[in-house]
Structure formats: C-alpha cells, structure tokens
Scaffold this motif. Structure first.
Motif: not given
Length: 106
Positions: A56-80
């Motif tokens: 759920n933590s993916v590369p963001g702008d400027g090298g900072e990590e962002e959430l792939y799905d910010d609806e689940y900030p406490d989840v580290s791995v997603l299965v779609l």
C-alpha cells in the motif's frame, strides 16, 4: 459485469503473500514494476480473473512514499481481485488465509 474485490493484510510482505496465494490457489505470479505501483505481483486466470498483490506504500512524487489506497492507511499489503463474474469460491479461499481481510467489494 466486472467485480473488484479488495483484500488487505499487515501480517506479511507483498512477495510473501503472492507466494502464499500461488500455493493455495495454484497461481503463477509475475513480478512487475510500475512508476505508479512500485513492485507488485500479477497473476491472471484463464477466465480473465486478475490478482494483483502490492504494498500500500508506493513511490510518490519527489521520492516520498505515498499510499496506493488512502482509504486503508493502516493496511500494508493489498490484494486487488478483478473478475468478470462473481467468484464467491475465490473469496472464500482468500478469507481462509489467516490475517487477510476483505476490505471492499463492488
């Protein structure tokens, strides 16, 4: 009608979860890399059902990590799971994995 189910866990990494799903569901995952998703794992069944396992933590702008799905900030791995029809059997199999929870279904 396409169905999208989202599952999540904090109990393992994306690689560990893709290995577990491969064993449990007889899937073959390919490692992929994306600017948007980072490193993730993809498997596709003959009927077109797709499994994507990603942090759920993916590369963001400027090298900072962002959430792939910010609806689940406490989840580290997603299965779609994207499927062409309702796949209750797959959902039951996924829900049987310790630490994996269904977060959303459409």
């Amino acid at each position: 009608m396409t169905i999208l189910d989202t599952y999540g866990t904090n109990s393992c990494s994306a690689k560990e979860l893709s290995d577990l799903l491969a064993d449990r569901l007889a899937l073959t995952f390919a490692e992929r890399e994306s600017d948007y998703r980072g490193i993730y794992y993809l498997a596709t069944l003959a009927d077109g059902t797709r499994f994507q396992v990603l942090p759920n933590s993916v590369p963001g702008d400027g090298g900072e990590e962002e959430l792939y799905d910010d609806e689940y900030p406490d989840v580290s791995v997603l299965v779609l799971v994207t499927s062409p029809a309702d796949t209750q059997v797959l959902g039951d199999e996924l829900m049987a994995i310790e630490g994996l929870s269904r977060l959303a279904s459409s």
